[in-house]
Design a protein around this motif. Structure first.
Motif, short mmCIF file in Angstrom:
data_model
loop_
_atom_site.label_atom_id
_atom_site.label_comp_id
_atom_site.label_asym_id
_atom_site.label_seq_id
_atom_site.Cartn_x
_atom_site.Cartn_y
_atom_site.Cartn_z
N PRO A 183 -18.44 -25.87 4.33
CA PRO A 183 -19.04 -26.78 5.32
C PRO A 183 -19.82 -25.94 6.33
CG PRO A 183 -16.70 -27.26 5.03
CD PRO A 183 -16.98 -25.99 4.30
N ILE B 56 -9.66 -42.24 17.75
CA ILE B 56 -10.44 -42.18 16.52
C ILE B 56 -11.56 -43.24 16.53
CG2 ILE B 56 -9.06 -43.80 15.14
CD1 ILE B 56 -10.49 -40.47 13.85
N ILE C 212 -15.93 -33.19 10.63
CA ILE C 212 -16.00 -33.02 12.08
C ILE C 212 -15.35 -31.71 12.54
CG2 ILE C 212 -13.83 -34.16 12.64
CD1 ILE C 212 -15.40 -35.65 14.87
N ARG C 213 -15.87 -31.17 13.62
CA ARG C 213 -15.30 -29.98 14.26
C ARG C 213 -15.33 -30.21 15.75
NH1 ARG C 213 -14.44 -29.51 9.79
NH2 ARG C 213 -14.85 -27.87 8.28
N VAL D 63 -13.71 -26.99 -5.20
CA VAL D 63 -14.02 -26.08 -6.31
C VAL D 63 -14.27 -24.69 -5.73
CG1 VAL D 63 -15.63 -25.58 -8.19
CG2 VAL D 63 -15.01 -27.96 -7.63
N GLU D 64 -13.46 -23.72 -6.19
CA GLU D 64 -13.54 -22.40 -5.57
C GLU D 64 -14.00 -21.31 -6.53
OE1 GLU D 64 -9.82 -21.63 -3.59
OE2 GLU D 64 -10.27 -23.07 -2.00
N ASN E 242 -16.20 -39.79 6.44
CA ASN E 242 -14.76 -40.10 6.34
C ASN E 242 -14.40 -41.22 7.31
OD1 ASN E 242 -13.55 -37.94 4.51
ND2 ASN E 242 -14.81 -36.75 5.92
N VAL E 243 -13.65 -42.19 6.81
CA VAL E 243 -13.29 -43.33 7.65
C VAL E 243 -11.77 -43.44 7.69
CG1 VAL E 243 -13.43 -45.83 7.88
CG2 VAL E 243 -15.41 -44.55 7.08
N SER E 244 -11.21 -43.54 8.89
CA SER E 244 -9.74 -43.66 8.96
C SER E 244 -9.33 -45.14 9.09
CB SER E 244 -9.20 -42.84 10.12
OG SER E 244 -9.47 -43.50 11.31
N PRO F 26 -10.42 -30.22 12.05
CA PRO F 26 -9.96 -31.62 12.15
C PRO F 26 -8.46 -31.79 11.91
CG PRO F 26 -11.38 -31.30 10.24
CD PRO F 26 -11.49 -30.07 11.06
N GLY G 150 -17.17 -27.75 -2.90
CA GLY G 150 -16.16 -26.70 -2.70
C GLY G 150 -16.79 -25.40 -2.24
N ASP H 274 -10.93 -40.96 -1.43
CA ASP H 274 -10.77 -39.55 -1.09
C ASP H 274 -9.39 -39.06 -1.56
OD1 ASP H 274 -11.50 -37.20 0.03
OD2 ASP H 274 -11.50 -37.90 2.11
N ASP H 275 -9.26 -37.78 -1.75
CA ASP H 275 -7.96 -37.16 -2.09
C ASP H 275 -7.27 -37.89 -3.23
OD1 ASP H 275 -8.61 -35.77 0.18
OD2 ASP H 275 -7.19 -36.83 1.46
P1 C2E Z 1 -11.21 -34.17 3.37
O1 C2E Z 1 -11.89 -35.44 3.58
O2 C2E Z 1 -10.40 -34.03 2.13
O3 C2E Z 1 -12.26 -33.03 3.49
C1 C2E Z 1 -12.32 -31.94 2.66
C2 C2E Z 1 -11.63 -30.79 3.27
O4 C2E Z 1 -11.53 -29.74 2.32
C3 C2E Z 1 -12.43 -30.21 4.44
O5 C2E Z 1 -11.53 -29.73 5.39
C4 C2E Z 1 -13.15 -29.05 3.79
O6 C2E Z 1 -13.53 -28.04 4.69
C5 C2E Z 1 -12.13 -28.57 2.82
N1 C2E Z 1 -12.72 -27.87 1.69
C6 C2E Z 1 -13.90 -28.12 1.07
N2 C2E Z 1 -14.08 -27.28 0.03
C7 C2E Z 1 -12.98 -26.49 -0.05
C8 C2E Z 1 -12.55 -25.44 -0.92
O7 C2E Z 1 -13.22 -25.06 -1.83
N3 C2E Z 1 -11.33 -24.88 -0.68
C9 C2E Z 1 -10.57 -25.31 0.35
N4 C2E Z 1 -9.39 -24.70 0.54
N5 C2E Z 1 -10.92 -26.28 1.21
C10 C2E Z 1 -12.12 -26.88 1.00
P2 C2E Z 1 -11.72 -30.00 6.90
O8 C2E Z 1 -13.15 -29.96 7.27
O9 C2E Z 1 -10.78 -29.12 7.61
O10 C2E Z 1 -11.26 -31.49 7.03
C11 C2E Z 1 -9.95 -31.83 6.85
C12 C2E Z 1 -9.76 -33.30 6.83
O11 C2E Z 1 -10.03 -33.89 8.10
C13 C2E Z 1 -10.69 -34.01 5.89
O12 C2E Z 1 -10.19 -33.91 4.59
C14 C2E Z 1 -10.66 -35.40 6.41
O13 C2E Z 1 -9.54 -36.10 5.94
C15 C2E Z 1 -10.52 -35.17 7.89
N6 C2E Z 1 -11.82 -35.33 8.53
C16 C2E Z 1 -12.84 -34.46 8.64
N7 C2E Z 1 -13.87 -35.02 9.30
C17 C2E Z 1 -13.51 -36.28 9.56
C18 C2E Z 1 -14.16 -37.38 10.21
O14 C2E Z 1 -15.32 -37.31 10.64
N8 C2E Z 1 -13.45 -38.54 10.32
C19 C2E Z 1 -12.21 -38.65 9.81
N9 C2E Z 1 -11.57 -39.83 9.96
N10 C2E Z 1 -11.58 -37.67 9.21
C20 C2E Z 1 -12.23 -36.48 9.08
#
Ligand code: C2E
Ligand code: CA
Ligand code: CA
Length: 733
Positions: free
Chosen positions: A714, A537, A512-513, A689-690, A568-570, A524, A708, A630-631
């Motif tokens: 994204p 949420i 989400i953004r 993955v970078e 993603n589900v919280s 997010p 990645g 996740d994570d």
């Molecule tokens: P997440 O679920 O672990 O999402 C992956 C995050 O890693 C995303 O950050 C993504 O942009 C970032 N990412 C992906 N590939 C790479 C990479 O190669 N290097 C690096 N440094 N980062 C990478 P984002 O989009 O900022 O989202 C952050 C967190 O926000 C997400 O972590 C997730 O926990 C939460 N989030 C995002 N969208 C939603 C949503 O729709 N609902 C809920 N509940 N949480 C969300």
């Protein structure tokens, strides 16, 4: 007093709610009449409706309770009615003022039913005795006077007079006997004190009460039985006042001859004959039981039942006192520590409430040991504790204590033979001068405590005004986020997930953004946690599901290739009762099948809500949606639960992938996670993955899929559509 006739009580109070409360307590046993102002009360009484007792509110507009009491006491027809003040004012001076005005007792607001009833009952009983006594005294003097006149007047008619005289003296004799009976057998300990302050007489109850025989009772040393100077003074005052014509009452501690202490109430009132005080009666009542009961009530009101330490009410009262003391003496230093246990809920949910309660008690004991005698330790509620550190001179000193507490909380507890580990996060307020109220200080300590939690738990943080600013920021974000939903400012970005071996696109993770009108694109990380805290949420989560489904079906219409959408589900979202129903509805509304959707949960969600989560996960699996953790690797290193949950996939956290190239250790961790997942038949995705090298390493370790920046960042829906139409393989550049 006829048993069938109820005694009449007049309640005077300008607040109808107070009248309701008192009326509710008393209406069963007494005849109640009500006045809502001082004037109305006087009208009622002067109209001849004399009550047996008046409950009088002090604070009333126009005419306050003191004035009403004064007017009643000034009137011969009403000065005998006992008045009990009902008041929230509790200062000693106020009480003294009340007794000065002729009150016989005090009842404090908020009123307590058993105490109120007991006090009223004893006052009415006293009144009955007093009425009887004064009737007899009056009667006696009247008769004597009358007979004297008769003697003078009728000197000549001796024969007739002799008869009359005989009758009169017989009556006087009878009255004397009544009086003696009443005096000697009263359940109250009574002493009769002469104008010279010497004891003229005392009854049996008095001897029983204090353990002294009548002959022991030495006049000028009254009360013999009291060990305390203060008590002596109180009784002396009482006698003095009564000799001056005023009724007085006090409650005090005395000592029985055998040595133990007793609590007594003493009521002194003057006996006037022809308007001259002839003697003073003091009625003593043993109120030890009532005092104990009051103490118990008091203790209950200010202590936490579970742990026995102070409660929130007591803590805030003390803190308010400290704050006002500080205003008078600027060098007076203290600090407040607010403690919240980390993961307590986990213990409560998994081991049960009893174990939770036991843990709270044990924690309280452990923390207590870290404190000094004059520090106040309280439980504010749930798993939240607070400490008022007096003489907190330096921050170092405060830090030492806070550290001691975090250490104590982190050491293991044994509950039902099982080892339980928790930790404590502490917020500290050391700059107390700027606060006027306990509430605002506690709020800041709370804020600092949350910062401690956010910074990784099991630690303490001093409050700083910076925290306020960030809290304010959160507040702005919250208000704006509410509008964001209505204004359609939220968007989904999509990040591809590919199969490492074949490089084929498997699906996307929806991220989400927030397209903020002034701040630009908000990530997010800046608003999801606020949305979770505020409950926003829920609508946001609903929207993500709806939007994710809608976009996926659009893509599917362009290709026959199987694609999944990761959502993603919280926790809060997942725990909603109708979560599965809503999800099912959105999936079928979009025309998708449940297998097309993969839900991503964090480990903590599973660990903190085990039973509830487990049930729901099975329902979801039965529905057919895929479930991913996740994570993975960042939460609970215990892997045993993996077998317990019906999950399909684990997503290895970015931090491990990131460190693989530099640290052999991380390689090993990733390898063993993958081995474990493979043995449990779970599919695997490497997050973040970078580099090319990472991707190759992952291929070697048999990781299934990858996501990645190296593959794709994204991207908004428009870019995705463009990219997708060009190539299916994102690495085939
Ligand atoms: P997440 O679920 O672990 O999402 C992956 C995050 O890693 C995303 O950050 C993504 O942009 C970032 N990412 C992906 N590939 C790479 C990479 O190669 N290097 C690096 N440094 N980062 C990478 P984002 O989009 O900022 O989202 C952050 C967190 O926000 C997400 O972590 C997730 O926990 C939460 N989030 C995002 N969208 C939603 C949503 O729709 N609902 C809920 N509940 N949480 C969300
Ligand atoms: Ca995710
Ligand atoms: Ca993740």
């Amino acid at each position: 007093m006829n048993d069938c006739v109820k005694e009449k009580i007049l309640i005077v109070d300008d607040t109808p709610a107070n009248i309701d409360v008192l009326g509710g307590i008393l209406s069963r046993d007494y005849d109640i009449c009500v006045a809502i102002s001082g004037h109305m009360a006087l009208d009622i009484v002067n109209s001849g409706e004399i009550p047996d007792l008046i409950l009088l509110d002090i604070m009333m507009p126009e005419m306050d309770g003191y004035e009403v009491a004064r007017l009643l006491k000034a009137n011969q027809n009403t000065n005998h009615i006992p008045i009990i003040f009902v008041t929230a004012k509790v200062e000693d001076e106020d009480e003294a003022a009340g007794f000065e005005m002729g009150a016989v007792d005090y009842i404090r607001k908020p009123v307590n039913a058993p105490i109120t009833l007991a006090r009223i009952k004893s006052q009415l009983e006293l009144k009955r005795y007093r009425d009887q006594l004064s009737w007899m005294v009056k009667e006696k003097s009247h008769k004597v006077k009358h007979s004297q006149q008769a003697l003078v007047k009728e000197k000549k008619k001796r024969i007739q007079v002799q008869g009359d005289l005989k009758n009169t003296s017989e009556q006087a004799h009878k009255n004397q006997a009544y009086f003696r009976e009443l005096f000697m057998n009263s359940p109250y300990g009574i002493v009769l004190i002469g104008r010279d302050k010497k004891i003229l007489n005392s009854n049996k109850s008095f001897s029983d009460l204090f353990g002294y025989a009548h002959s022991d009772i030495v006049l000028n040393d009254f009360p013999t039985s009291s060990p305390q100077e203060r008590t002596r003074e109180k009784i002396k005052d009482l006698v003095q006042k009564a000799l001056a014509g005023r009724t007085g009452k006090t409650e005090t501690e005395c000592r029985h001859k055998k040595g133990y202490t007793i609590q007594v109430s003493a009521l002194a009132y003057p006996i006037k004959i022809d308007d001259v005080v002839q003697a003073v009666f003091i009625f003593f009542e043993d109120i030890t039981q009532r005092k104990l009961f009051e103490q118990k009530l008091h203790h209950q009101a200010f202590h936490d039942v579970l742990t026995g330490i102070a409660n929130r009410r007591y803590f805030t009262e003390q803190l308010d006192t400290f704050l006002s003391m500080q205003k008078k003496n600027l060098s007076f230093r203290f600090a407040v520590l607010l403690i919240d246990l980390d993961r307590f809920k986990n213990v409560n949910d998994s081991l049960g409430h009893q174990a939770g309660d036991q843990l709270l008690k044990m924690v309280a004991e452990k923390i207590k040991v870290c404190l000094r005698n004059n520090d106040l330790f309280a439980r504010l509620g749930g798993d939240e504790f607070a400490i008022l550190l007096s003489d907190a001179d330096s921050d170092d000193q405060i830090s030492t204590i806070a550290e001691r507490i975090t250490k104590a909380a982190a050491s293991p507890f044994i509950i039902n033979g099982q080892e339980v580990r928790i930790s404590a996060s502490i917020g500290v307020v050391n700059q107390t001068l700027k606060y006027d109220k306990a509430d605002s200080l506690i709020r800041d300590a709370d804020l600092a405590m949350y910062h401690a939690k956010d910074s990784g738990k099991a630690q303490f943080q001093f409050f700083s005004s910076r925290m306020h600013e960030s809290a304010l920021m959160c507040l702005t974000i919250e208000t704006e986020l509410r509008k964001a939903l209505e204004r359609d400012e939220l968007v989904l970005y999509f990040q591809p997930i590919i199969n490492i071996k074949s490089k084929v696109l498997e699906g996307f993770e929806a991220l989400i953004r927030w397209r903020h009108p002034h701040r630009g694109m908000v990530q997010p990380g800046q608003f999801i946690s606020i949305a979770e805290e505020t409950g926003l949420i829920l609508p946001i989560g609903d929207w993500v599901i709806q939007e994710g489904c809608r976009r996926l079906i659009e893509l599917k219409q362009k290709t026959s290739q199987p694609l999944t959408m990761n959502l993603n589900v919280s926790i809060k979202q997942f725990l909603q009762n109708d979560f599965t129903v809503k999800l099912k509805r959105e999936i079928s509304k979009a025309g998708l099948s449940p297998q097309d959707i993969k839900l991503e949960f964090t480990e903590s969600l599973l660990m903190e809500h085990t039973q509830q989560a487990l049930k729901k996960l099975y329902v979801l699996r039965d529905l057919g949606v895929k479930l991913a953790i996740d994570d993975f690797g960042t939460g609970y290193s215990s892997l045993s639960y993996l077998q317990k949950f019906p999950i399909d996939q684990i997503k290895i956290d970015r931090s491990f992938i990131n460190a693989m190239e530099k640290q052999k250790e991380s390689c090993e961790i990733v390898k063993s996670i993958l081995a474990l997942a493979n043995s449990l038949n779970l599919s695997t995705v490497a997050e973040g993955v970078e580099t090319q090298l990472q991707l190759e390493q992952l291929l070697n370790f048999s990781c299934g899929s990858a996501q990645g920046y190296f593959i794709a960042k994204p991207m908004p829906w428009e870019s995705l559509q463009r990219l997708y139409s060009k190539s299916r393989s994102f690495l085939a550049k």
